[in-house]
Design an enzyme around this catalytic site. Structure first.
Site, PDB file in Angstrom:
ATOM      1  N   ARG A 194      20.058   0.270  -0.059  1.00 30.13           N
ATOM      2  CA  ARG A 194      19.556   0.356  -1.432  1.00 30.13           C
ATOM      3  C   ARG A 194      20.664   0.354  -2.470  1.00 30.13           C
ATOM      4  NH1 ARG A 194      16.438   5.396  -0.985  1.00 30.13           N
ATOM      5  NH2 ARG A 194      16.910   5.466   1.225  1.00 30.13           N
ATOM      6  N   GLU A 253      20.283  13.570   5.003  1.00 30.80           N
ATOM      7  CA  GLU A 253      19.226  14.559   4.759  1.00 30.80           C
ATOM      8  C   GLU A 253      18.244  14.538   5.933  1.00 30.80           C
ATOM      9  OE1 GLU A 253      16.881  13.729   1.284  1.00 30.80           O
ATOM     10  OE2 GLU A 253      15.991  15.732   1.245  1.00 30.80           O
TER      11      GLU A 253
END
Ligand code: PRP
Ligand code: ADE
Length: 171
Positions: free
Chosen positions: A59, A96
């Site tokens: 991204r 994460e």
């Protein structure tokens, strides 16, 4: 004035339970919003000289390439393992929601190059830290790390204590 926050969609429990995913695809779909983001990134750079824009798969590539074009400099991809065909340097990091590694071509940037590092999201900071390590192992200098979104509650900035970190949106 475009309110870019309106173009970020929150997806609950993606890709795992407990994660609120920041979906940037509505923003990417808007010419007006992407233009506003590029201009805000340029303003945050404050005329700092840049030789290369380095961005992180996947991204990070969207705005990384737009920024390189706007700054009139080359674009360098940092990719997930096994994707770059030439000789690479590699760094591992925690996410994460998992672990991964990143690679850069060993001839992609030169000693002394001034590098703008871009990614879409700063979460726990492991990805950006690994990317900075790769750039610095090649002898280049990271002059700014910029992100569309910083998830402040994850305190990723603590992993980048010596970097100039800028974000367009903070949550
Ligand atoms: O600050 P961190 O906790 O390290 O996380 C941030 C990274 O996580 C996401 O990438 P992801 O690995 O999901 O890959 P993608 O861009 O290919 O979707 C995001 O695009 C950042 O690169
Ligand atoms: N919550 C999140 N939303 C979007 N991208 C991410 N990358 C890491 N955490 C993320």
């Amino acid at each position: 004035m475009v309110d870019i926050e309106q173009y970020i969609r929150n997806i609950t429990d993606f890709p795992k339970r407990g994660i609120q995913f920041k979906d940037i695809t509505p923003l990417l779909a808007s010419r007006e919003a992407t233009d506003a983001c590029v201009q805000q990134f340029i303003d945050l750079l404050d005329n700092q000289k840049v030789d290369k824009v380095v961005a992180i798969e996947a991204r990070g590539f969207f705005f990384g390439m737009l920024l390189a074009q706007r700054l009139n400099v080359g674009f360098i991809p940092i990719r997930k393992p096994g994707k770059l065909p030439y000789k690479t340097l590699k760094e591992s990091y925690d996410l994460e929601y998992g672990t991964d590694s990143l690679e850069i071509h060993e001839d992609a940037i030169k000693k002394g190059d001034l590098v703008l590092l871009h990614d879409d999201v700063l979460a726990t900071g492991g990805t950006a830290k690994a990317a900075c390590n790769l750039i610095e192992r090649l002898g280049a200098e990271v002059v700014q790390c910029n992100f569309l979104i910083e998830l402040e509650f994850l305190n990723g900035i603590r992993k980048l204590p010596n970097q100039n970190v800028k974000s367009l949106l903070k949550y």
